[in-house]
Design a protein around this motif. Structure first.
Motif, PDB file in Angstrom:
ATOM      1  N   ILE A 169       0.854  -1.190   0.000  1.00 28.89           N
ATOM      2  CA  ILE A 169       0.000   0.000   0.000  1.00 28.89           C
ATOM      3  C   ILE A 169       0.888   1.237   0.000  1.00 28.89           C
ATOM      4  O   ILE A 169       1.901   1.280   0.704  1.00 28.89           O
ATOM      5  CB  ILE A 169      -0.891  -0.006   1.275  1.00 28.89           C
ATOM      6  CG1 ILE A 169      -2.081  -0.935   1.059  1.00 28.89           C
ATOM      7  CG2 ILE A 169      -1.358   1.391   1.630  1.00 28.89           C
ATOM      8  CD1 ILE A 169      -2.996  -1.029   2.254  1.00 28.89           C
ATOM      9  N   GLU A 170       0.494   2.248  -0.803  1.00 26.38           N
ATOM     10  CA  GLU A 170       1.253   3.505  -0.822  1.00 26.38           C
ATOM     11  C   GLU A 170       0.567   4.492   0.123  1.00 26.38           C
ATOM     12  O   GLU A 170      -0.397   5.133  -0.266  1.00 26.38           O
ATOM     13  CB  GLU A 170       1.259   4.122  -2.222  1.00 26.38           C
ATOM     14  CG  GLU A 170       1.632   3.177  -3.355  1.00 26.38           C
ATOM     15  CD  GLU A 170       3.132   3.115  -3.589  1.00 26.38           C
ATOM     16  OE1 GLU A 170       3.845   3.957  -3.022  1.00 26.38           O
ATOM     17  OE2 GLU A 170       3.566   2.214  -4.325  1.00 26.38           O
ATOM     18  N   ALA A 171       1.052   4.582   1.332  1.00 28.17           N
ATOM     19  CA  ALA A 171       0.457   5.520   2.286  1.00 28.17           C
ATOM     20  C   ALA A 171       1.186   6.859   2.184  1.00 28.17           C
ATOM     21  O   ALA A 171       2.273   6.945   1.616  1.00 28.17           O
ATOM     22  CB  ALA A 171       0.566   4.959   3.689  1.00 28.17           C
ATOM     23  N   LYS A 172       0.558   7.894   2.723  1.00 28.82           N
ATOM     24  CA  LYS A 172       1.133   9.242   2.654  1.00 28.82           C
ATOM     25  C   LYS A 172       1.228   9.835   4.049  1.00 28.82           C
ATOM     26  O   LYS A 172       0.446   9.479   4.942  1.00 28.82           O
ATOM     27  CB  LYS A 172       0.232  10.136   1.805  1.00 28.82           C
ATOM     28  CG  LYS A 172       0.207   9.753   0.341  1.00 28.82           C
ATOM     29  CD  LYS A 172       1.426  10.316  -0.336  1.00 28.82           C
ATOM     30  CE  LYS A 172       1.565   9.861  -1.775  1.00 28.82           C
ATOM     31  NZ  LYS A 172       2.919  10.096  -2.276  1.00 28.82           N
ATOM     32  N   ILE A 173       2.145  10.777   4.211  1.00 24.62           N
ATOM     33  CA  ILE A 173       2.318  11.416   5.512  1.00 24.62           C
ATOM     34  C   ILE A 173       1.689  12.805   5.485  1.00 24.62           C
ATOM     35  O   ILE A 173       1.974  13.605   4.595  1.00 24.62           O
ATOM     36  CB  ILE A 173       3.814  11.579   5.861  1.00 24.62           C
ATOM     37  CG1 ILE A 173       4.537  10.233   5.781  1.00 24.62           C
ATOM     38  CG2 ILE A 173       3.958  12.201   7.257  1.00 24.62           C
ATOM     39  CD1 ILE A 173       6.061  10.343   5.848  1.00 24.62           C
ATOM     40  N   LYS A 184      -7.421   9.494   3.830  1.00 19.27           N
ATOM     41  CA  LYS A 184      -8.092   9.225   5.108  1.00 19.27           C
ATOM     42  C   LYS A 184      -7.089   8.659   6.104  1.00 19.27           C
ATOM     43  O   LYS A 184      -6.173   7.915   5.734  1.00 19.27           O
ATOM     44  CB  LYS A 184      -9.233   8.239   4.902  1.00 19.27           C
ATOM     45  CG  LYS A 184     -10.340   8.809   4.060  1.00 19.27           C
ATOM     46  CD  LYS A 184     -11.453   7.802   3.894  1.00 19.27           C
ATOM     47  CE  LYS A 184     -12.636   8.444   3.189  1.00 19.27           C
ATOM     48  NZ  LYS A 184     -13.794   7.563   3.192  1.00 19.27           N
ATOM     49  N   LYS A 185      -7.335   8.979   7.370  1.00 24.02           N
ATOM     50  CA  LYS A 185      -6.334   8.628   8.387  1.00 24.02           C
ATOM     51  C   LYS A 185      -6.406   7.143   8.735  1.00 24.02           C
ATOM     52  O   LYS A 185      -7.431   6.643   9.166  1.00 24.02           O
ATOM     53  CB  LYS A 185      -6.586   9.478   9.633  1.00 24.02           C
ATOM     54  CG  LYS A 185      -5.558   9.271  10.714  1.00 24.02           C
ATOM     55  CD  LYS A 185      -5.219  10.546  11.428  1.00 24.02           C
ATOM     56  CE  LYS A 185      -6.151  10.864  12.557  1.00 24.02           C
ATOM     57  NZ  LYS A 185      -5.713  12.012  13.329  1.00 24.02           N
ATOM     58  N   THR A 227      -9.866   5.572   7.885  1.00 26.58           N
ATOM     59  CA  THR A 227      -9.921   4.318   7.124  1.00 26.58           C
ATOM     60  C   THR A 227      -9.127   3.254   7.860  1.00 26.58           C
ATOM     61  O   THR A 227      -8.479   3.540   8.864  1.00 26.58           O
ATOM     62  CB  THR A 227      -9.396   4.512   5.680  1.00 26.58           C
ATOM     63  OG1 THR A 227      -9.722   3.352   4.909  1.00 26.58           O
ATOM     64  CG2 THR A 227      -7.893   4.723   5.633  1.00 26.58           C
ATOM     65  N   SER A 228      -9.240   2.025   7.367  1.00 28.11           N
ATOM     66  CA  SER A 228      -8.470   0.929   7.973  1.00 28.11           C
ATOM     67  C   SER A 228      -7.721   0.208   6.863  1.00 28.11           C
ATOM     68  O   SER A 228      -8.029   0.382   5.676  1.00 28.11           O
ATOM     69  CB  SER A 228      -9.400  -0.052   8.674  1.00 28.11           C
ATOM     70  OG  SER A 228     -10.103  -0.814   7.700  1.00 28.11           O
ATOM     71  N   LEU A 229      -6.780  -0.634   7.248  1.00 28.64           N
ATOM     72  CA  LEU A 229      -6.026  -1.390   6.239  1.00 28.64           C
ATOM     73  C   LEU A 229      -6.946  -2.365   5.517  1.00 28.64           C
ATOM     74  O   LEU A 229      -6.793  -2.614   4.328  1.00 28.64           O
ATOM     75  CB  LEU A 229      -4.870  -2.127   6.906  1.00 28.64           C
ATOM     76  CG  LEU A 229      -3.825  -1.204   7.541  1.00 28.64           C
ATOM     77  CD1 LEU A 229      -2.759  -2.009   8.266  1.00 28.64           C
ATOM     78  CD2 LEU A 229      -3.176  -0.312   6.475  1.00 28.64           C
TER      79      LEU A 229
END
Ligand code: ADP
Length: 329
Positions: A169-173, A184-185, A227-229
């Protein structure tokens, strides 16, 4: 003993008799039966057949010591000092107590549920049972207290890397301490410090990761911003595997920072940032600023250029991003 029985069951491809286990462990068959029942209560699926024996069918996705340690590929983190709880007030509170009694760097505290989980400024962090990864760890970096904000950056970079490794997953900071997926957090980071003027005694980092929640598991007021994984990856995820990836990437990223310095970290942070380049609103304890987030400085402050071209250096504040409809969220 329970862990030894689990290892024996795990190593056996087929049913293994109570007698064999009892020989290997040097305890009675009744004692074995009792331990097996405890394992079942913990969520292990173990089939028992009269006169044949026991077979381990499925391990639970529970944050138990043995599950976390099996296959954990860290040098030190979680291996020397690992504390797991069914329920706790807050993993940060417990980790701070441990740190003040001298527990070493890499000590990890994990809970299935937090009743008093906290975000920044004492805000509540929802940590429902079995749904997330609620963890804290102790750091003792040889840096000056003024450098402590860098640790939040190190951890945020470690977290993005961990989600990439665990789930691709490409998450962002989002500056300074949130990890977002699809805006979404999914994860919050809380860095707490105990220091004298010239020396850090310890830093405790708390990380809350939403893992198994469905959207209706969130309080209604969070549903458009959390959000969740599971939601993000459209699959049930293994919390144990994700926790292992977090510890592995966190240890690696932290050691990278200590050995190689902050430049590499801040560059990765910039790459993973959702804030930079965006039109934002910042609320600080003094004022409200509208402008474009142009960069982060080496001391982790956010640099915001307002309409008049003035650059504001933000040490602390709440940031919201401008949406296409002109609102900020
Ligand atoms: P922020 O930096 O966004 O204010 P904090 O780190 O202070 O966030 O975290 C607390 C805030 O996060 C709460 O006020 C709430 O709005 C939100 N929040 C609380 N629990 C969760 C959760 N499990 N998932 C996503 N957001 C949450």
């Amino acid at each position: 003993m329970k862990n030894k029985i689990l290892k024996i069951l795990d190593a056996s491809q087929d049913y293994i008799s109570g007698e064999d286990i009892s020989d290997k462990c040097g305890i009675s068959r009744t004692a074995i039966w009792k331990h097996i029942n405890t394992l079942k209560e913990e969520g292990y699926q173990i089939d028992s057949q009269p006169r044949v024996g026991y077979k381990l069918l499925k391990r639970p996705d529970a944050l138990l010591d043995i599950e976390i340690l099996t296959g954990l590929d860290t040098i030190k983190w979680g291996k020397e000092e690992l504390y797991t709880f069914e329920e706790i007030d807050s993993t940060n509170i417990y980790a701070k107590k441990l740190a003040s009694t001298g527990k070493p760097e890499g000590t990890v505290v994990v809970a299935e549920e937090q009743t008093l989980g906290k975000g920044r400024l004492g805000r509540k962090w929802e940590s429902p049972r079995g749904k997330g990864i609620w963890l804290s760890f102790i750091l003792r970096p040889p840096i000056l207290p003024a450098q402590a904000p860098k640790i939040t950056f190190v951890v945020a970079v470690g977290m993005v890397r961990a989600l990439k490794k665990a789930l691709n997953i490409e998450a962002k900071i989002k500056w300074p301490n949130d990890i977002l997926i699809n805006k979404k957090k999914v994860c919050g980071i809380l860095t707490e410090i105990s220091a004298e003027i010239e020396r850090i005694n310890y830093i405790v980092v708390g990380i809350g990761v939403n893992a198994q929640q469905n959207i209706e598991d969130f309080p209604p007021e969070f549903r458009d911003k959390a959000t969740s994984l599971k939601i993000a990856s459209s699959q049930k995820v293994s919390r144990v595997k994700i926790l292992q990836c977090i510890l592995e990437e966190m240890e690696y990223t932290y050691n990278f920072y200590l050995n190689k310095g902050f430049a590499g970290i801040i560059n990765l942070w910039r790459e993973y940032s959702i804030t930079l380049g965006e039109e934002i609103k910042v609320i600080t304890h003094e004022e409200e600023i509208f402008g474009t987030a142009i960069d982060v400085a080496d001391d982790c402050c956010l640099l915001v250029k307002d309409e008049s071209g003035r650059i504001h250096k933000i040490i602390a504040g709440d940031v919201s991003l401008r949406k296409a409809n002109g609102e900020y969220a």
